[in-house]
Design a protein around this motif. Structure first.
Motif, PDB file in Angstrom:
ATOM      1  N   ALA B  67     -33.034 -28.071   4.518  1.00 47.45           N
ATOM      2  CA  ALA B  67     -33.277 -26.927   5.397  1.00 47.45           C
ATOM      3  C   ALA B  67     -32.814 -26.813   6.456  1.00 47.45           C
ATOM      4  O   ALA B  67     -32.935 -25.262   7.045  1.00 47.45           O
ATOM      5  CB  ALA B  67     -34.918 -26.974   5.525  1.00 47.45           C
ATOM      6  N   ASN B  70     -29.204 -24.911   6.683  1.00 47.41           N
ATOM      7  CA  ASN B  70     -29.140 -24.108   6.241  1.00 47.41           C
ATOM      8  C   ASN B  70     -29.794 -22.981   6.996  1.00 47.41           C
ATOM      9  O   ASN B  70     -30.293 -21.754   6.587  1.00 47.41           O
ATOM     10  CB  ASN B  70     -28.979 -23.372   4.500  1.00 47.41           C
ATOM     11  N   LYS B  72     -33.460 -22.505   6.891  1.00 51.09           N
ATOM     12  CA  LYS B  72     -33.972 -22.472   5.646  1.00 51.09           C
ATOM     13  C   LYS B  72     -35.603 -22.404   6.079  1.00 51.09           C
ATOM     14  O   LYS B  72     -35.695 -23.940   6.790  1.00 51.09           O
ATOM     15  CB  LYS B  72     -34.143 -22.676   4.689  1.00 51.09           C
ATOM     16  N   ASP B  73     -36.529 -21.426   6.254  1.00 47.96           N
ATOM     17  CA  ASP B  73     -37.983 -22.255   6.686  1.00 47.96           C
ATOM     18  C   ASP B  73     -38.391 -22.625   5.221  1.00 47.96           C
ATOM     19  O   ASP B  73     -38.612 -21.774   4.142  1.00 47.96           O
ATOM     20  CB  ASP B  73     -37.860 -20.612   6.770  1.00 47.96           C
TER      21      ASP B  73
END
Lengths: 155, 155
Positions: B67, B70, B72-73
C-alpha cells in the motif's frame, strides 16, 4: 438517557453485576474448598483477581440499585469513563487469572497426571473454579463492552 | 486518508507489524530451543498462538508495504473492520497463551523449584520466551487499538 443493554444504571446492567458477583463468589468458594490451592501462585493470583471482581461488581450493583430507585442518571461522560476504564482493567485481570489457573489445572490433569497420582489434590474443584472464573470474565467483558459502546456514542 | 499512528497502510503501522513478527519469532525460537517444551500443553499452546501471530503480522506487513509503495488507501470501513476483528482475536489468543505459559514457568521456578532440581529443564529459555510473548502482545494490542480508534472515527 440512552438505554444500552447492560450499561450502568439499567436493570440489565444491575443483573449483569449481580451475576458477576455470584459466579466469582462460587469460583472462590470452589477454589478455597480444594486442598492445597494456596501453594500455587496461579491459583492464588486468580483468587486475588476474583476478590477484586467481587468488590467492584458489588459496589457497582449497589450504585445501580441506588440509581434505579432514585431515578438518577449515571450516564455522564466522566462517570462512564471511570467505570469503563476500571471495567477493562478488572476484565484483563480476570482473564489473565483464569488463563493462568486453567494452564496449571491442565498441567496437573493431563500433562503429568498428578490428579491420578495424588488423589488428595482437589483437581475437580480447581477445574470447576476455572470454568466459573471464565464465565465471570465473559459477564465482565459484556459489561465492559456495553459501557464502552455507550461512551463511544458520546463522542 | 486519516493518519492515525500505527493504523494499516502507514509507516508506523508497518513498523509495528514487523516488530511483532521479530518478537514473536524470537519467542518461538527461545521456546523451541529449550529442552522438553513440547511435553507441556501451555507452552505448546503459546507456540501455536505465536505462529498465528507471525503469519498474521507478516501478511499485514506485506500489505502495508504494498500500500505504501503504490500509495493505496487501506482505510475503507470494510477492510478496517476485518483487520480490527482479526487483530482482536489474535491479541486475545496471544494474551491467553502468554498468561498460561507465565503461570507454568512461575510454577516451575518458584512454586515447586523444579528448575533447581532438574537442571535439564530450560527454565531460563521458557522465562525469556514468556517475556518476549508479552512484548509481542503489547505491540499487537497497540495495533488493535489504533485500528479500532480509526474504525470508531468512521461512525
Amino acid at each position: 438517557m440512552k438505554r444500552v443493554v447492560g450499561s450502568p444504571g439499567t436493570w440489565s446492567g444491575m443483573a449483569l453485576r449481580l451475576s458477576q458477583c455470584v459466579f466469582a463468589a462460587a469460583s472462590v468458594f470452589s477454589m478455597v474448598s480444594g486442598f492445597g490451592y494456596s501453594n500455587y501462585s496461579a491459583f492464588f493470583y486468580m483468587n486475588l483477581a476474583l476478590i477484586l471482581q467481587i468488590m467492584w461488581s458489588l459496589g457497582l450493583a449497589c450504585k445501580d440499585i441506588f440509581a434505579l430507585r432514585n431515578k438518577k442518571d449515571l450516564h455522564t461522560p466522566d462517570n462512564l469513563l471511570i467505570i469503563v476504564m476500571v471495567d477493562w482493567v478488572v476484565a484483563v485481570f480476570m482473564f489473565s487469572g483464569a488463563c493462568a489457573s486453567a494452564s496449571l489445572t491442565i498441567f496437573f490433569m493431563w500433562d503429568v497426571h498428578f490428579c491420578e497420582t495424588y488423589s488428595k489434590l482437589a483437581c475437580r474443584q480447581f477445574a470447576l473454579s476455572v470454568v466459573l472464573a471464565f464465565i465471570t470474565w465473559l459477564l465482565q467483558a459484556a459489561s465492559s463492552f456495553s459501557g464502552f459502546w455507550l461512551l463511544v456514542s458520546f463522542f
